[in-house]
Design an enzyme around this catalytic site. Sequence first.
Site, PDB file in Angstrom:
ATOM      1  N   SER A  19     -19.307  46.444  78.495  1.00  0.00           N
ATOM      2  CA  SER A  19     -17.970  46.105  77.997  1.00  0.00           C
ATOM      3  C   SER A  19     -17.558  47.178  76.990  1.00  0.00           C
ATOM      4  O   SER A  19     -18.419  47.835  76.403  1.00  0.00           O
ATOM      5  CB  SER A  19     -18.011  44.739  77.292  1.00  0.00           C
ATOM      6  OG  SER A  19     -16.831  44.522  76.538  1.00  0.00           O
ATOM      7  N   TYR A  72     -22.511  38.829  71.623  1.00  0.00           N
ATOM      8  CA  TYR A  72     -21.983  39.424  72.860  1.00  0.00           C
ATOM      9  C   TYR A  72     -21.970  40.954  72.748  1.00  0.00           C
ATOM     10  O   TYR A  72     -22.449  41.653  73.644  1.00  0.00           O
ATOM     11  CB  TYR A  72     -20.572  38.893  73.120  1.00  0.00           C
ATOM     12  CG  TYR A  72     -19.893  39.468  74.353  1.00  0.00           C
ATOM     13  CD1 TYR A  72     -20.219  39.029  75.640  1.00  0.00           C
ATOM     14  CD2 TYR A  72     -18.909  40.444  74.233  1.00  0.00           C
ATOM     15  CE1 TYR A  72     -19.590  39.543  76.764  1.00  0.00           C
ATOM     16  CE2 TYR A  72     -18.276  40.972  75.353  1.00  0.00           C
ATOM     17  CZ  TYR A  72     -18.619  40.512  76.611  1.00  0.00           C
ATOM     18  OH  TYR A  72     -17.987  41.027  77.722  1.00  0.00           O
ATOM     19  N   LYS A 125     -24.123  43.420  75.095  1.00  0.00           N
ATOM     20  CA  LYS A 125     -23.445  44.405  75.943  1.00  0.00           C
ATOM     21  C   LYS A 125     -23.821  45.838  75.550  1.00  0.00           C
ATOM     22  O   LYS A 125     -23.827  46.731  76.394  1.00  0.00           O
ATOM     23  CB  LYS A 125     -21.927  44.199  75.892  1.00  0.00           C
ATOM     24  CG  LYS A 125     -21.457  42.932  76.591  1.00  0.00           C
ATOM     25  CD  LYS A 125     -21.769  42.975  78.084  1.00  0.00           C
ATOM     26  CE  LYS A 125     -21.284  41.738  78.816  1.00  0.00           C
ATOM     27  NZ  LYS A 125     -21.618  41.769  80.254  1.00  0.00           N
TER      28      LYS A 125
HETATM   29  P1  NAP Z   1     -15.859  35.322  84.230  1.00  0.00           P
HETATM   30  O1  NAP Z   1     -14.505  35.258  84.828  1.00  0.00           O
HETATM   31  O2  NAP Z   1     -16.196  34.420  83.108  1.00  0.00           O
HETATM   32  O3  NAP Z   1     -16.978  35.182  85.397  1.00  0.00           O
HETATM   33  C1  NAP Z   1     -18.336  35.258  85.082  1.00  0.00           C
HETATM   34  C2  NAP Z   1     -19.100  34.434  86.071  1.00  0.00           C
HETATM   35  O4  NAP Z   1     -20.507  34.416  85.699  1.00  0.00           O
HETATM   36  C3  NAP Z   1     -18.648  32.974  86.086  1.00  0.00           C
HETATM   37  O5  NAP Z   1     -18.639  32.460  87.395  1.00  0.00           O
HETATM   38  C4  NAP Z   1     -19.721  32.321  85.246  1.00  0.00           C
HETATM   39  O6  NAP Z   1     -19.826  30.918  85.411  1.00  0.00           O
HETATM   40  C5  NAP Z   1     -20.941  33.069  85.757  1.00  0.00           C
HETATM   41  N1  NAP Z   1     -22.137  32.773  84.980  1.00  0.00           N
HETATM   42  C6  NAP Z   1     -22.241  32.325  83.695  1.00  0.00           C
HETATM   43  N2  NAP Z   1     -23.527  32.085  83.381  1.00  0.00           N
HETATM   44  C7  NAP Z   1     -24.251  32.368  84.479  1.00  0.00           C
HETATM   45  C8  NAP Z   1     -25.630  32.296  84.787  1.00  0.00           C
HETATM   46  N3  NAP Z   1     -26.524  31.832  83.891  1.00  0.00           N
HETATM   47  N4  NAP Z   1     -26.049  32.682  86.011  1.00  0.00           N
HETATM   48  C9  NAP Z   1     -25.164  33.115  86.930  1.00  0.00           C
HETATM   49  N5  NAP Z   1     -23.843  33.185  86.714  1.00  0.00           N
HETATM   50  C10 NAP Z   1     -23.387  32.809  85.505  1.00  0.00           C
HETATM   51  O7  NAP Z   1     -16.135  36.809  83.711  1.00  0.00           O
HETATM   52  P2  NAP Z   1     -15.375  38.188  84.059  1.00  0.00           P
HETATM   53  O8  NAP Z   1     -14.278  38.348  83.089  1.00  0.00           O
HETATM   54  O9  NAP Z   1     -15.112  38.285  85.509  1.00  0.00           O
HETATM   55  O10 NAP Z   1     -16.502  39.200  83.619  1.00  0.00           O
HETATM   56  C11 NAP Z   1     -17.522  39.675  84.504  1.00  0.00           C
HETATM   57  C12 NAP Z   1     -18.440  40.584  83.692  1.00  0.00           C
HETATM   58  O11 NAP Z   1     -17.666  41.634  83.090  1.00  0.00           O
HETATM   59  C13 NAP Z   1     -19.126  39.853  82.539  1.00  0.00           C
HETATM   60  O12 NAP Z   1     -20.435  40.368  82.355  1.00  0.00           O
HETATM   61  C14 NAP Z   1     -18.250  40.191  81.354  1.00  0.00           C
HETATM   62  O13 NAP Z   1     -18.912  40.076  80.133  1.00  0.00           O
HETATM   63  C15 NAP Z   1     -17.818  41.601  81.684  1.00  0.00           C
HETATM   64  N6  NAP Z   1     -16.561  42.010  81.024  1.00  0.00           N
HETATM   65  C16 NAP Z   1     -15.389  41.341  81.223  1.00  0.00           C
HETATM   66  C17 NAP Z   1     -14.217  41.768  80.573  1.00  0.00           C
HETATM   67  C18 NAP Z   1     -12.886  41.104  80.759  1.00  0.00           C
HETATM   68  O14 NAP Z   1     -11.902  41.504  80.081  1.00  0.00           O
HETATM   69  N7  NAP Z   1     -12.739  40.114  81.605  1.00  0.00           N
HETATM   70  C19 NAP Z   1     -14.269  42.867  79.715  1.00  0.00           C
HETATM   71  C20 NAP Z   1     -15.483  43.513  79.517  1.00  0.00           C
HETATM   72  C21 NAP Z   1     -16.624  43.084  80.181  1.00  0.00           C
HETATM   73  P3  NAP Z   1     -19.108  29.984  84.264  1.00  0.00           P
HETATM   74  O15 NAP Z   1     -17.633  30.212  84.399  1.00  0.00           O
HETATM   75  O16 NAP Z   1     -19.552  28.592  84.589  1.00  0.00           O
HETATM   76  O17 NAP Z   1     -19.642  30.457  82.923  1.00  0.00           O
END
Ligand code: NAP
Length: 252
Positions: free
Chosen positions: A139, A153, A157
Amino acid sequence: MTSRTVLITGAGIGIGRATATAFGRAGYRVMVTDILEDEGRSVAEAICASGGTAEFRHLDVTSSAACDAAVRDIEHRFGGIDCIVNNAGIAHKVPLGELSDEKWDRTFDIDLKGMMRLVRAAAPGMKAARSGSIVCLSSIMGVAYGWDEHVHYSAAKSGVVGLVRGLAVELASSGIRVNGVAPGYIRTAQALSEEHSLGPAGLEAAASFIPMGRVGEPEDIADVIVFLASDAARYLTGQTITVDGGLLVGRY
Ligand code: NAP
């Protein structure tokens, strides 16, 4: 013809879903995994409905046994795993005074150790094949920014960047590449959460200070992940690529 197999964690929604869809379009056999059953199943069904090959498997990345079993099963049935996308993550807002050992450990268990679990399970098979690609989601909060009330977090990260570097060096001579992607502000459930992140209004406001003038879409990240997995990135390893519409280089 389906020739390559990719396993993606947290692929039921958000960046993971877009990544699964992009790999499906690119002709991979897509192993869609998540703790969200209904969402994960519908992603796999949509890929199949579009002419691709995919299946859903429940996988909680906090379980070493489940990670080992998923890898063994895929290797047994399909002859190997070509790519792992370590995408699953949580970003819970917790002020320092409320940051218990349990809350800290929970975030690290999913956001960092969960990635190691899958790589540890898949590395022997990839080594035997002398080929493999691993992509881990960091991130901008891990490569550049601090994030108040999210220090667990940010720390996890940042740890992903070190994980990528260490694994890349250890596995390079076996033909395995390991890279990271550090997304900026991306329109997903995580960023849209009022409780834990920017929320809808905050996300739209962010667009005004992103040089490209918009927040990112999950597909903006997915396409970079597919590139990193592909032979077009054959000499690229150990890097965490920031994908943020110019945010980090444009804020003075
Ligand atoms: P998201 O929409 O919250 O999706 C993450 C998925 O991972 C959800 O289905 C979540 O389930 C699942 N998850 C949570 N705990 C888990 C576990 N123990 N085992 C397996 N799956 C699990 O996140 P996203 O925004 O798409 O982000 C994807 C990745 O990119 C993450 O690592 C995030 O930190 C990173 N990221 C995102 C952003 C952003 O702006 N969106 C920015 C920087 C980095 P639940 O919904 O039930 O928790």
